[in-house]
Scaffold this motif. Structure first.
Motif: not given
Length: 182
Positions: A60-67
């Motif tokens: 979730m964190g990586i996904g949100y950071l990468m848009g």
């Protein structure tokens, strides 16, 4: 490739049928190695729960950071569980089950290839730790790799598949709900 999931499912019916006996076989191997569970239940449950939580939150964190959009994140959250469970979790979270299946298979293959090497490089000698790591991160393919390491590793890996499925099915909606407030 333009193949609908229902057509794919019908074409792979024999494989799905054989999953039942293979799960029973893993259960029998675990039963034979049950002595390794004594005194380790708390550490096994803790490591599975923490592993599931970290896997979900990191995606979730990586996904949100990468848009990444919500659909992609929902497809990636259950990457560390066996395909049928992952597809169900992804569908309920708003993901695309057939793409989740591809992701899960890729994660399993990657983990089964790199997992034993990483465990060796890191100096992990515990049979229980090896089995948990491979089963919890790489599900069925990881369990096949764990069985090659030894019977205990394979049995614990089979247990990790089931426990990881339960933990992930509980934690994905819970973590998603909590993180929507941040």
């Amino acid at each position: 490739m333009g193949i609908e999931y229902e057509v794919f499912r019908k074409g792979t019916q024999v494989i799905h049928f054989m999953l039942g006996p293979s799960v029973v076989a893993l259960g029998y191997v675990l039963f034979e190695q049950v002595k390794y569970l004594h005194g380790n239940v708390l550490s096994i449950l803790t490591s599975i729960t923490v592993g599931a939580f970290v896997g979900i939150v990191s995606v979730m964190g990586i996904g949100y950071l990468m848009g990444a959009d919500e659909v992609l994140i929902a497809m990636m959250q259950p990457k560390s569980v066996t395909t049928p469970i992952a597809m169900s979790i992804a569908e309920r979270s708003g993901g695309i089950p057939s793409l989740t299946a591809v992701i899960v298979v890729g994660v399993g293959i990657f983990g089964s290839i790199t997992g034993p090497v990483l465990l060796k490089v890191m100096g992990i000698e515990s049979k229980i730790a090896k089995g948990l790591a491979l089963g919890a991160s790489s599900h069925g393919v990881g369990t096949a790799a764990a069985i090659q390491l030894g019977v205990v590793e394979g049995a614990i890996s089979g247990l990790a598949i089931g426990l990881m499925g339960i933990a992930t099915a509980i934690l994905v909606p819970l973590v998603t709900f909590v993180l929507t407030f941040f």
